[in-house]
Motif scaffolding. Structure first.
Motif, PDB file in Angstrom:
ATOM      1  N   LEU A 414      -4.462 -12.267  -3.394  1.00  0.00           N
ATOM      2  CA  LEU A 414      -4.489 -11.996  -4.438  1.00  0.00           C
ATOM      3  C   LEU A 414      -3.018 -11.032  -4.771  1.00  0.00           C
ATOM      4  CD1 LEU A 414      -6.593 -14.725  -5.635  1.00  0.00           C
ATOM      5  CD2 LEU A 414      -4.907 -14.754  -5.151  1.00  0.00           C
ATOM      6  N   GLY A 415      -3.694  -9.893  -4.874  1.00  0.00           N
ATOM      7  CA  GLY A 415      -2.883  -8.786  -5.076  1.00  0.00           C
ATOM      8  C   GLY A 415      -3.629  -7.427  -4.790  1.00  0.00           C
ATOM      9  N   ILE A 416      -2.829  -6.460  -5.060  1.00  0.00           N
ATOM     10  CA  ILE A 416      -3.696  -5.096  -4.392  1.00  0.00           C
ATOM     11  C   ILE A 416      -3.126  -3.990  -5.253  1.00  0.00           C
ATOM     12  CG2 ILE A 416      -1.129  -4.852  -3.598  1.00  0.00           C
ATOM     13  CD1 ILE A 416      -1.645  -3.347  -0.901  1.00  0.00           C
ATOM     14  N   ILE A 417      -4.170  -2.383  -4.568  1.00  0.00           N
ATOM     15  CA  ILE A 417      -4.320  -1.204  -5.232  1.00  0.00           C
ATOM     16  C   ILE A 417      -4.272  -0.713  -4.506  1.00  0.00           C
ATOM     17  CG2 ILE A 417      -5.923  -0.507  -7.098  1.00  0.00           C
ATOM     18  CD1 ILE A 417      -7.880  -2.708  -7.031  1.00  0.00           C
ATOM     19  N   MET A 418      -3.318   0.113  -4.940  1.00  0.00           N
ATOM     20  CA  MET A 418      -2.857   1.032  -4.257  1.00  0.00           C
ATOM     21  C   MET A 418      -2.704   2.463  -4.125  1.00  0.00           C
ATOM     22  SD  MET A 418       1.195  -0.439  -2.749  1.00  0.00           S
ATOM     23  CE  MET A 418       1.688  -1.064  -4.564  1.00  0.00           C
ATOM     24  N   SER A 419      -3.187   3.103  -3.391  1.00  0.00           N
ATOM     25  CA  SER A 419      -3.728   4.737  -3.658  1.00  0.00           C
ATOM     26  C   SER A 419      -2.634   5.613  -3.781  1.00  0.00           C
ATOM     27  CB  SER A 419      -5.382   5.010  -3.108  1.00  0.00           C
ATOM     28  OG  SER A 419      -5.524   6.518  -3.335  1.00  0.00           O
ATOM     29  N   SER A 420      -1.663   6.348  -4.135  1.00  0.00           N
ATOM     30  CA  SER A 420      -1.046   7.664  -3.957  1.00  0.00           C
ATOM     31  C   SER A 420      -0.689   8.215  -5.039  1.00  0.00           C
ATOM     32  CB  SER A 420      -0.088   6.832  -2.918  1.00  0.00           C
ATOM     33  OG  SER A 420       0.943   7.888  -3.037  1.00  0.00           O
ATOM     34  N   ASP A 421      -0.898  10.073  -4.881  1.00  0.00           N
ATOM     35  CA  ASP A 421       0.133  10.919  -5.525  1.00  0.00           C
ATOM     36  C   ASP A 421       1.266  11.246  -5.686  1.00  0.00           C
ATOM     37  OD1 ASP A 421      -3.079  11.160  -7.012  1.00  0.00           O
ATOM     38  OD2 ASP A 421      -3.939  12.276  -5.363  1.00  0.00           O
ATOM     39  N   ASP A 422       2.313  10.157  -4.326  1.00  0.00           N
ATOM     40  CA  ASP A 422       3.075  10.544  -4.480  1.00  0.00           C
ATOM     41  C   ASP A 422       4.018  10.338  -5.250  1.00  0.00           C
ATOM     42  OD1 ASP A 422       2.409  11.993  -2.066  1.00  0.00           O
ATOM     43  OD2 ASP A 422       2.655  10.939  -0.410  1.00  0.00           O
ATOM     44  N   PHE A 423       3.904   8.824  -6.275  1.00  0.00           N
ATOM     45  CA  PHE A 423       5.040   8.778  -6.817  1.00  0.00           C
ATOM     46  C   PHE A 423       4.549   8.661  -8.719  1.00  0.00           C
ATOM     47  CE2 PHE A 423       4.598   6.664  -2.598  1.00  0.00           C
ATOM     48  CZ  PHE A 423       6.883   6.762  -2.487  1.00  0.00           C
ATOM     49  N   PRO A 424       4.866   9.757  -8.852  1.00  0.00           N
ATOM     50  CA  PRO A 424       3.491   9.779 -10.403  1.00  0.00           C
ATOM     51  C   PRO A 424       4.158   9.370 -11.555  1.00  0.00           C
ATOM     52  CG  PRO A 424       4.148  11.856  -9.760  1.00  0.00           C
ATOM     53  CD  PRO A 424       4.820  10.862  -8.242  1.00  0.00           C
ATOM     54  N   ASP A 425       5.828   9.517 -11.619  1.00  0.00           N
ATOM     55  CA  ASP A 425       6.674   8.734 -12.259  1.00  0.00           C
ATOM     56  C   ASP A 425       7.794   7.948 -12.172  1.00  0.00           C
ATOM     57  OD1 ASP A 425       8.039  10.520 -10.381  1.00  0.00           O
ATOM     58  OD2 ASP A 425       8.633  12.448 -11.354  1.00  0.00           O
ATOM     59  N   VAL A 426       7.758   6.936 -11.208  1.00  0.00           N
ATOM     60  CA  VAL A 426       8.709   5.768 -11.208  1.00  0.00           C
ATOM     61  C   VAL A 426       7.383   4.579 -10.544  1.00  0.00           C
ATOM     62  CG1 VAL A 426       8.525   6.440  -8.509  1.00  0.00           C
ATOM     63  CG2 VAL A 426      10.100   5.370  -9.485  1.00  0.00           C
ATOM     64  N   ALA A 427       7.851   3.381 -11.240  1.00  0.00           N
ATOM     65  CA  ALA A 427       7.278   2.037 -11.562  1.00  0.00           C
ATOM     66  C   ALA A 427       7.661   1.213 -10.458  1.00  0.00           C
ATOM     67  CB  ALA A 427       7.042   1.222 -12.579  1.00  0.00           C
ATOM     68  N   PHE A 428       7.265   0.713  -9.236  1.00  0.00           N
ATOM     69  CA  PHE A 428       7.894  -0.658  -9.107  1.00  0.00           C
ATOM     70  C   PHE A 428       7.656  -1.693  -8.690  1.00  0.00           C
ATOM     71  CE2 PHE A 428       7.542   3.103  -5.609  1.00  0.00           C
ATOM     72  CZ  PHE A 428       8.457   4.059  -5.560  1.00  0.00           C
ATOM     73  N   THR A 429       8.434  -3.324  -8.387  1.00  0.00           N
ATOM     74  CA  THR A 429       8.115  -3.996  -8.359  1.00  0.00           C
ATOM     75  C   THR A 429       7.785  -4.487  -6.904  1.00  0.00           C
ATOM     76  OG1 THR A 429      10.757  -4.471  -7.777  1.00  0.00           O
ATOM     77  CG2 THR A 429      10.134  -4.926 -10.209  1.00  0.00           C
ATOM     78  N   PHE A 430       7.023  -5.408  -7.542  1.00  0.00           N
ATOM     79  CA  PHE A 430       6.266  -6.280  -6.393  1.00  0.00           C
ATOM     80  C   PHE A 430       6.467  -7.730  -6.042  1.00  0.00           C
ATOM     81  CE2 PHE A 430       3.800  -2.229  -7.477  1.00  0.00           C
ATOM     82  CZ  PHE A 430       4.531  -1.317  -6.008  1.00  0.00           C
ATOM     83  N   MET A 431       6.055  -8.428  -5.134  1.00  0.00           N
ATOM     84  CA  MET A 431       5.773  -9.830  -4.972  1.00  0.00           C
ATOM     85  C   MET A 431       4.849 -10.675  -5.063  1.00  0.00           C
ATOM     86  SD  MET A 431       7.521  -9.582  -1.241  1.00  0.00           S
ATOM     87  CE  MET A 431       6.492  -8.391  -0.285  1.00  0.00           C
ATOM     88  N   TYR A 432       4.028  -9.384  -6.118  1.00  0.00           N
ATOM     89  CA  TYR A 432       3.048 -10.313  -6.447  1.00  0.00           C
ATOM     90  C   TYR A 432       2.088  -8.977  -7.584  1.00  0.00           C
ATOM     91  CZ  TYR A 432       0.509  -8.186  -2.289  1.00  0.00           C
ATOM     92  OH  TYR A 432       0.557  -7.008  -1.480  1.00  0.00           O
ATOM     93  N   PRO A 433       1.378  -9.542  -8.472  1.00  0.00           N
ATOM     94  CA  PRO A 433       0.130  -8.068  -9.303  1.00  0.00           C
ATOM     95  C   PRO A 433       0.125  -7.371  -8.127  1.00  0.00           C
ATOM     96  CG  PRO A 433      -0.461 -10.392  -9.025  1.00  0.00           C
ATOM     97  CD  PRO A 433      -0.005 -10.701  -8.287  1.00  0.00           C
ATOM     98  N   ALA A 434       0.076  -6.235  -8.564  1.00  0.00           N
ATOM     99  CA  ALA A 434       0.453  -5.231  -7.909  1.00  0.00           C
ATOM    100  C   ALA A 434       0.124  -3.405  -8.670  1.00  0.00           C
ATOM    101  CB  ALA A 434       1.285  -4.788  -6.935  1.00  0.00           C
ATOM    102  N   LEU A 435      -0.210  -2.744  -8.464  1.00  0.00           N
ATOM    103  CA  LEU A 435      -0.053  -1.177  -8.979  1.00  0.00           C
ATOM    104  C   LEU A 435      -0.664  -0.200  -8.040  1.00  0.00           C
ATOM    105  CD1 LEU A 435      -2.857  -0.458 -11.799  1.00  0.00           C
ATOM    106  CD2 LEU A 435      -3.177  -2.367  -9.352  1.00  0.00           C
ATOM    107  N   ILE A 436      -0.057   1.074  -8.439  1.00  0.00           N
ATOM    108  CA  ILE A 436      -0.643   1.991  -7.792  1.00  0.00           C
ATOM    109  C   ILE A 436      -1.339   3.322  -8.341  1.00  0.00           C
ATOM    110  CG2 ILE A 436       0.419   4.323  -6.386  1.00  0.00           C
ATOM    111  CD1 ILE A 436       2.767   2.702  -5.994  1.00  0.00           C
ATOM    112  N   VAL A 437      -2.478   3.158  -7.932  1.00  0.00           N
ATOM    113  CA  VAL A 437      -3.139   4.770  -9.134  1.00  0.00           C
ATOM    114  C   VAL A 437      -3.236   5.433  -8.146  1.00  0.00           C
ATOM    115  CG1 VAL A 437      -4.681   2.607  -9.437  1.00  0.00           C
ATOM    116  CG2 VAL A 437      -5.537   3.603  -7.262  1.00  0.00           C
ATOM    117  N   SER A 438      -4.130   6.676  -9.235  1.00  0.00           N
ATOM    118  CA  SER A 438      -3.895   7.889  -7.857  1.00  0.00           C
ATOM    119  C   SER A 438      -5.448   7.902  -7.549  1.00  0.00           C
ATOM    120  CB  SER A 438      -4.401   9.147  -9.744  1.00  0.00           C
ATOM    121  OG  SER A 438      -5.296   8.728 -10.138  1.00  0.00           O
ATOM    122  N   THR A 439      -5.163   8.849  -6.481  1.00  0.00           N
ATOM    123  CA  THR A 439      -6.193   9.335  -5.360  1.00  0.00           C
ATOM    124  C   THR A 439      -7.462   9.449  -5.755  1.00  0.00           C
ATOM    125  OG1 THR A 439      -5.495  11.284  -4.631  1.00  0.00           O
ATOM    126  CG2 THR A 439      -4.889   9.473  -3.527  1.00  0.00           C
TER     127      THR A 439
END
Length: 770
Positions: A414-439
């Motif tokens: 249904l959706g994804i929560i991704m973990s990364s500290d590499d993209f702290p200042d840019v938001a991406f679009t995705f194909m379904y509910p998603a976000l990138i959080v800090s590690t």
């Protein structure tokens, strides 16, 4: 039998190429500038040159790809040649360089208001409709409302271009007055359209950012809603489609420069570049922009998306304008709410509304595909084929990387929560509910998952937040110093390149994934590809007010009026942002400009080590001579910034000669104001410049003494000329390095592998084949 088949196969591979005919590849034969009085079209001479080199039975006409020279600015051709034939051309006296046909990569409702260029300042400028912005890109979607020609008269009389339809339904209008397309390798993706039509979105986005007409209530599924427009909404657009889904070939880029110059464009915008440093006359963009400069055309280039690594800036020729990417005061954040009441904030552009319900949440490491030989560690990264799809289906998934988007989609998650500290200042679009959080946040989310038998969560629709730290240079923006000429500061300046809303091609999905069936008229993307057209539009704005100014004068106006940026928020300082963030409103009245001509750049090239013979070909002028100039520092190029590179452990001594032209008040006196840290002594002589008329020139010398330096990353200073009204600011930097830079022994693939998640960044930032 298999052994003999294998032996036969490898024996076939080991045969000499001559047995079957050596492979022919497209090569560029660059021959410099057209000499005065010579024919604009050199097709017969190019065919004659080919005939001398090609073996009998091979047709010159069939091997020729392009014959450059229509613009009467530079000459040469592209042809399909073997290695041996290419080597013969490189030995000819009238050939500057033989280049491979390399593949280069593609490197708004709020941004123009953020820069102070409000809509009332761009409407009704008398000369704006005479300005033509040429873009080398992926094409354009002519039906977009951003390119309406309502109320616009026919093309200016100077225009010599044309509209190539490719046999499709592509049409130009009084806004898009020219369109051409190029593909020297005849290499097409099934989704490509053989016309100037944009099937990728990138070219439509950059075109509307630079010169799109105002569109009210533009948004991305309701996000970033407002008026989408370019800097010069009434200016004309000419599209030169050199990029396809497979990339952008250098032979096509040179052909497009040739046509753009001949067609009569005023500004050229190029949001693409090479991944690796090239010498000036081995780089098609540097070659094309040099000859554009000769014809009075400024080229605006993207700096590249390989930051925050140093020495990654591309498009560093001093005659073009190199643009980094910075943020605006708007950022997109997305929240994930857990069943325990905790909420975590990440970056994404999420328009999917999951409602008030909550949904099952699973950790990727809990969905192990045992049959595929997976384990908890492998599946935690959500790698396609290594996950148990039955456990993923119908759930939100926490992944330890940003590479699992397609995996979870294919598994019906249904959706994804991704973990990364590499993209702290840019938001991406995705194909379904998603976000990138800090590690760290991902660790806390995992603790929640492991603490309960029924973990649940919901991903909310994105919010627009005020970014009080803006502008800051975004992490992906390529950094200096200049890899070829360390004493020329690059990038030159920065402009908005993060979360930019602009027009989009409905032939492409907003995410770039073919699985994404959504279509939009406007999209939000990021990259120096987005910052470049901001400066191209600003340059066109200055050109509309000052139509007789040279490319160097326009560039100087943009650089010396740029808004200073805070080095405390940008640790790479001028290597990240150059002179600062563009200020288009101030740029039309800079007070003083640092002008430069072809002759100045030729002197610069002499000091770079180019010889008289080569430069006579480049200039088409037999009076060009380097004797007496000597190879050495290039401090005297009349550049609107100062850069002093010092060998590690050496002494920081430098002397810079500059000349400024008064374009402000007839009677004015400017005082030099020097800002410098204590360990750097800077003097300006004379420190007062008095002018009695517009157009008058005055010279001064800047001397720098920083003593002995060791392991000094960058020392920042600046000089500002002030007359009570105009502030003409020029940055000055000093740093240590190993000179000269030698990148030839660096393994570019190894370097790329060190950059975290670069494949995702390339896809999401719309670079390199997308």
């Amino acid at each position: 039998m298999s052994f003999f088949l294998s032996l036969l196969f490898f024996s076939f591979l080991s045969l000499s190429p001559q047995c079957y005919g050596e492979e022919r590849k497209v090569r560029i034969i660059y021959m410099g500038k057209h000499k005065s009085g010579s024919s604009a079209l050199s097709l017969p001479s190019h065919l004659a040159m080919l005939k001398k080199v090609l073996p009998s039975g091979v047709s010159s006409a069939e091997t020729l790809v392009y014959s450059y020279g229509r613009s009467k600015s530079f000459k040469g051709f592209a042809a399909r040649l073997t290695d041996e034939e290419a080597a013969k051309f490189s030995e000819m006296d009238d050939v500057v360089s033989v280049l491979p046909n390399t593949k280069l990569k593609l490197h708004t409702t709020r941004s123009w208001d953020f820069l102070g260029l409000t809509q009332n300042r761009t409407v009704g400028l008398p000369a704006e409709r005479d300005v033509v912005v040429g873009l080398l890109d992926t094409g354009i979607w002519p039906e977009s409302v951003s390119f309406s020609d309502f109320g616009i008269s026919s093309a200016p009389s100077k225009w010599k271009g044309k509209c190539e339809t490719g046999g499709t339904n592509f049409t130009c209008n009084n806004k898009i007055i020219g369109a051409r397309y190029y593909n020297s390798e005849n290499e097409f993706d099934p989704s490509d359209v053989k016309s100037p039509r944009d099937t990728e979105g990138h070219g439509t986005h950059t075109s509307s950012t630079a010169a799109g007409r105002p569109v009210w209530d533009a948004s991305y599924f309701g996000l970033a809603k407002g008026v989408a427009r370019g800097a010069v909404p009434e200016a004309r657009i000419a599209m030169y489609k050199v990029c396809w889904l497979t990339g952008c070939w250098s032979a096509d880029i040179l052909a497009a420069f040739d046509d753009a110059i001949a067609d009569g464009v005023d500004i050229i915008s190029v949001s693409l570049g090479s991944d690796f440093p090239l010498q000036y006359f081995e780089d098609p963009i540097a070659i094309g922009s040099f000859h554009a400069m000769e014809k009075g055309i400024l080229t605006s280039n993207s700096a590249g998306n390989s930051g925050p690594f140093p020495i990654t800036v591309s498009n560093y020729a001093p005659w073009s304008l190199t643009v980094a990417a910075s943020s605006t005061d708007r950022k997109f954040v997305t929240k994930v709410a857990l069943g325990n009441g905790n909420t975590y904030i990440g970056l994404s552009i999420n328009n999917f509304n999951m409602g008030q319900s909550v949904f099952p949440l699973i950790y990727g490491g809990q969905a192990v595909n045992v049959s595929a030989g997976s384990n908890e560690l492998i599946s935690s990264y959500c790698i396609d084929g290594f996950m148990n799809t039955e456990k993923v289906e119908g759930r939100l998934v926490l992944c330890n990387s940003v590479l699992g988007e397609e995996t979870i989609l294919n598994a019906k998650g249904l959706g994804i929560i991704m973990s990364s500290d590499d993209f702290p200042d840019v938001a991406f679009t995705f194909m379904y509910p998603a976000l990138i959080v800090s590690t760290q946040d991902a660790k806390e989310i995992l603790d929640y998952i492991m603490s309960t038998s029924n973990p649940i969560a919901v991903i909310e629709v994105s919010d627009e937040w005020l970014d009080a730290l803006a502008p800051t240079v975004v992490s992906f923006s390529s950094r200096g110093p200049n890899p070829i000429t360390p004493d020329i500061l690059k990038p030159d300046l920065t402009a908005p390149g993060v979360d930019i809303l602009a027009a989009w091609s409905p032939a492409a999905s907003p995410t770039g994934f073919p699985e994404d069936e959504r279509r939009v008229d406007f999209n939000i993307i990021s990259g120096t590809s987005m910052s470049c057209p901001h400066v191209s539009g600003a340059a066109a704005y200055v050109k509309s007010v000052h139509p007789t100014w040279s490319p160097a004068a326009i560039k100087s106006a943009l650089m010396t009026t740029a808004m200073p940026m805070d080095p405390r928020k940008n640790e790479d300082a001028e290597f990240a942002y150059g002179s600062g963030q563009i200020n288009p409103v101030q740029a039309i009245n800079p007070g003083l400009v640092f002008d430069a001509s072809e002759k100045d750049y030729i002197t610069f090239l002499c000091k770079q080590g180019y010889n008289t013979t080569t430069l006579r070909l480049v200039t088409g002028d037999n009076s060009t001579i380097c004797t007496g100039i000597g190879v050495g520092k290039v401090w005297d190029l009349n550049y609107p910034s100062f850069s002093l590179s010092v060998p590690d452990g050496g002494y920081a001594y430098g002397s810079f000669y500059r000349t400024v032209t008064n374009v402000g008040l007839p009677n004015s006196t400017y005082q030099a104001i020097v800002f410098s840290p204590e360990n750097l002594k800077i003097s300006v002589q004379p420190s007062i410049l008095t002018f009695s008329q517009v157009g008058e020139k005055k010279s001064f010398v800047v001397k720098v003494n920083g003593g002995k330096l060791f392991q000094q990353p960058i020392i920042s200073a600046c000089i500002t000329w002030f007359d009570g009204k105009h502030s003409v600011r020029t940055p000055l930097i000093v740093y240590t390095t190993i000179l000269p830079f030698d990148m030839s022994d660096v393994d570019s693939d190894a370097l790329t592998s060190l950059r975290p998640n670069l494949p995702l960044a390339r896809k999401k930032l719309r670079i390199g084949g997308n």
